[in-house]
Design an enzyme around this catalytic site. Structure first.
Site, PDB file in Angstrom:
ATOM      1  N   ASP A  83       0.582  62.717  39.346  1.00 59.98           N
ATOM      2  CA  ASP A  83       0.217  61.321  39.135  1.00 59.98           C
ATOM      3  C   ASP A  83      -0.110  60.697  40.487  1.00 59.98           C
ATOM      4  OD1 ASP A  83      -0.261  58.958  37.837  1.00 59.98           O
ATOM      5  OD2 ASP A  83       1.848  58.383  37.698  1.00 59.98           O
ATOM      6  N   HIS A 124      -3.098  47.555  42.463  1.00 61.18           N
ATOM      7  CA  HIS A 124      -1.771  47.920  41.969  1.00 61.18           C
ATOM      8  C   HIS A 124      -0.824  48.180  43.144  1.00 61.18           C
ATOM      9  CE1 HIS A 124       1.395  49.727  39.561  1.00 61.18           C
ATOM     10  NE2 HIS A 124       1.329  50.825  40.289  1.00 61.18           N
ATOM     11  N   GLU A 165       2.302  52.058  32.232  1.00 62.04           N
ATOM     12  CA  GLU A 165       1.271  52.086  33.272  1.00 62.04           C
ATOM     13  C   GLU A 165       0.008  52.608  32.608  1.00 62.04           C
ATOM     14  OE1 GLU A 165       2.777  54.229  36.737  1.00 62.04           O
ATOM     15  OE2 GLU A 165       3.762  52.389  37.444  1.00 62.04           O
ATOM     16  N   GLU A 203      -3.354  54.286  32.701  1.00 65.03           N
ATOM     17  CA  GLU A 203      -3.988  55.194  33.650  1.00 65.03           C
ATOM     18  C   GLU A 203      -5.056  56.024  32.944  1.00 65.03           C
ATOM     19  OE1 GLU A 203      -1.387  57.371  36.186  1.00 65.03           O
ATOM     20  OE2 GLU A 203       0.225  55.887  36.081  1.00 65.03           O
ATOM     21  N   ASP A 260       1.900  56.059  31.512  1.00 69.96           N
ATOM     22  CA  ASP A 260       2.999  56.576  32.331  1.00 69.96           C
ATOM     23  C   ASP A 260       4.186  55.610  32.181  1.00 69.96           C
ATOM     24  OD1 ASP A 260       4.596  57.733  34.268  1.00 69.96           O
ATOM     25  OD2 ASP A 260       3.505  56.816  35.945  1.00 69.96           O
ATOM     26  N   ARG A 288      11.774  50.569  35.208  1.00 67.03           N
ATOM     27  CA  ARG A 288      11.695  49.986  36.556  1.00 67.03           C
ATOM     28  C   ARG A 288      13.048  49.844  37.233  1.00 67.03           C
ATOM     29  NH1 ARG A 288       6.625  51.226  37.639  1.00 67.03           N
ATOM     30  NH2 ARG A 288       5.123  50.169  36.283  1.00 67.03           N
ATOM     31  N   GLN A 299      13.895  53.366  38.381  1.00 67.40           N
ATOM     32  CA  GLN A 299      12.959  53.699  39.460  1.00 67.40           C
ATOM     33  C   GLN A 299      13.318  52.961  40.754  1.00 67.40           C
ATOM     34  OE1 GLN A 299       8.911  52.536  38.553  1.00 67.40           O
ATOM     35  NE2 GLN A 299       8.089  53.327  40.486  1.00 67.40           N
ATOM     36  N   LYS A 352      10.579  57.958  35.372  1.00 67.75           N
ATOM     37  CA  LYS A 352       9.278  58.223  34.762  1.00 67.75           C
ATOM     38  C   LYS A 352       9.230  59.530  33.977  1.00 67.75           C
ATOM     39  CE  LYS A 352       6.586  55.629  38.135  1.00 67.75           C
ATOM     40  NZ  LYS A 352       5.506  55.013  37.323  1.00 67.75           N
ATOM     41  N   THR A 408       5.525  60.810  29.094  1.00 66.14           N
ATOM     42  CA  THR A 408       4.198  60.395  29.546  1.00 66.14           C
ATOM     43  C   THR A 408       3.258  60.670  28.375  1.00 66.14           C
ATOM     44  OG1 THR A 408       4.736  61.138  31.789  1.00 66.14           O
ATOM     45  CG2 THR A 408       2.408  60.720  31.314  1.00 66.14           C
ATOM     46  N   GLU A 425       3.629  44.138  37.128  1.00 66.58           N
ATOM     47  CA  GLU A 425       2.673  43.250  37.795  1.00 66.58           C
ATOM     48  C   GLU A 425       2.369  42.007  36.959  1.00 66.58           C
ATOM     49  OE1 GLU A 425      -0.916  45.361  39.701  1.00 66.58           O
ATOM     50  OE2 GLU A 425       0.017  46.858  38.425  1.00 66.58           O
TER      51      GLU A 425
HETATM   52 CA    CA Z   1       1.916  56.117  37.412  1.00 67.89          CA
END
Ligand code: CA
Length: 395
Positions: A116, A123, A184, A186, A216, A220, A223, A236, A240, A341
């Protein structure tokens, strides 16, 4: 168009018309079979094997693995043959057309190594401002190389698979179900072709078979506690999600764009002879409300640059390897590709339908969709990736 495929969704102005033809694997109760998506139907390729000649062996099984292990020449030949077959007026003998609602789409290939990246400047800057407010948002390496990490391929799941809220350790230290479960948005690149090392940017198409969307999922709080100094780990690796259908790279020929300037010359191994940025327009739907529309053309490194970087040290790329772009975010708030975000670290709730949210609650569903410009004004679809949150199990 007078194709034998009678499906209003199989039209040039629809994302899964004859200009797209993504590959997947479906099970109608009689075992998994490789298929191509035509509008809202699946055409199992074994049912038209006699029309595919030597290429039939690549798509007569229960996964895309043999196709991924073939070559760009064979991928393009198969696609050309399929374009011709699905646009004919008479039905190829034996052709079986299954409504998508009658089949279960399964993970279409054996996922090899999974990488990844972190290639959206917007971002990376936003996360830097949220997580490390007293430092420069971008770390010094970011404009020189596509930052990435090796993820967990064993928990890559197909779109539609529910995602159980994970437990983990967070600051305190405390242990329990994550309270900051995020997405996420992606774009993922599915690798194929001969096993190779040091793939130059000009050879990307020999090793990238096609494109999927990736969610993904990210815890948080887990993480934020564990990530220093080695990067993402259990926050994570629990799940996925990827699209059930892989849109071939050939379908995106009209979507190719230059990546944005990075502010200084790139090292020679990252320079591209032809542009490999892609004009994909994403949307994130949270419980049916669109909360963001990120543009993939804003990404600062292309798939060719990512692949060149990933293999420049002699590491191999093999069929079935998957690499993802990193969260796709843009300059405006409505283009942010994750809830960290969008809610600015949980401080600014987001309106979702008639509720306010910061992170995911049990029962929430997120769908990521994308389209790209195709030939003659057509639209090319990247198959959606969807997931619903299940409550944490009792430990
Ligand atoms: Ca990611």
């Amino acid at each position: 168009m007078t194709s034998w495929v009678r499906d209003p969704a199989f039209a040039r102005d629809q994302p899964f018309g004859p200009q797209t033809l993504p590959y997947g694997v479906v099970d109608a109760g009689d075992g998994p079979r490789v298929a191509v998506r035509l509008g809202d139907h699946a055409l199992p390729l074994r049912s038209i094997a006699h029309d595919l000649g030597d290429l039939a062996d690549l798509v007569s099984g229960s996964s895309l693995d043999p196709l991924l292990a073939a070559t760009r020449v064979e991928w393009s030949a198969l696609r050309a043959r399929l374009v011709s077959l699905v646009t004919e007026s008479s039905t190829p003998s034996g052709a079986e057309l299954l409504p998508l609602s009658d089949v279960r789409a399964v993970l279409p290939f054996t996922v090899g190594d999974y990488v990844d990246f972190y290639c959206s400047r917007y971002h990376a800057e936003n996360v830097g401002r949220i997580m490390r407010p007293d430092t420069e948002p971008l770390l010094p390496n970011w404009t020189h190389l596509p930052v990435g990490y090796h993820g967990r391929s064993g928990t890559v799941v197909v779109s539609g698979t529910p995602v159980e809220r994970p437990h983990g350790q967070r600051r305190g230290p405390e242990f329990g179900p994550t309270g900051r479960l995020d997405v996420e948005a992606e774009v993922g690149f599915v690798c194929g072709g001969p096993v190779s090392r040091r793939v130059p940017t000009g050879q990307a198409a020999e090793h990238i078979f096609g494109v999927v969307l990736v969610n993904d999922w990210s815890a948080r709080d887990i993480q934020g506690w564990e990530y220093q100094p080695l990067g993402p780990f259990l926050g994570k690796s629990f799940a996925t999600s990827i699209s059930a259908w892989v849109t071939p790279l050939d379908a995106l020929a009209m979507a190719r764009v230059k990546v944005p300037d990075i502010g200084h010359p790139r090292l020679p191994y990252l320079v591209e002879d032809s542009p490999w940025g892609l004009d994909l327009r994403l949307a994130i739907e949270w419980n049916g409300s669109v909360v963001s529309r990120p543009m993939f053309a804003d990404m600062s490194y292309s798939c060719a640059q990512q692949l060149a970087h990933m293999t420049v040290n002699g590491a191999t790329v093999r069929p079935g390897d998957l690499f993802a772009s990193g969260t796709v975010s843009g300059p405006s708030k409505e283009q942010r590709g994750c809830f960290l975000e969008l809610s600015w670290g949980g401080r600014e709730p987001i309106t979702v339908g008639d509720t306010e949210r910061t992170f995911l609650e049990d029962g929430d569903t997120v769908v990521i969709t994308a389209t790209a410009p195709g030939e003659d004004g057509s639209v090319v679809g990247i198959s959606p990736v969807e997931g619903t949150i299940l409550p944490a199990v009792d430990l």
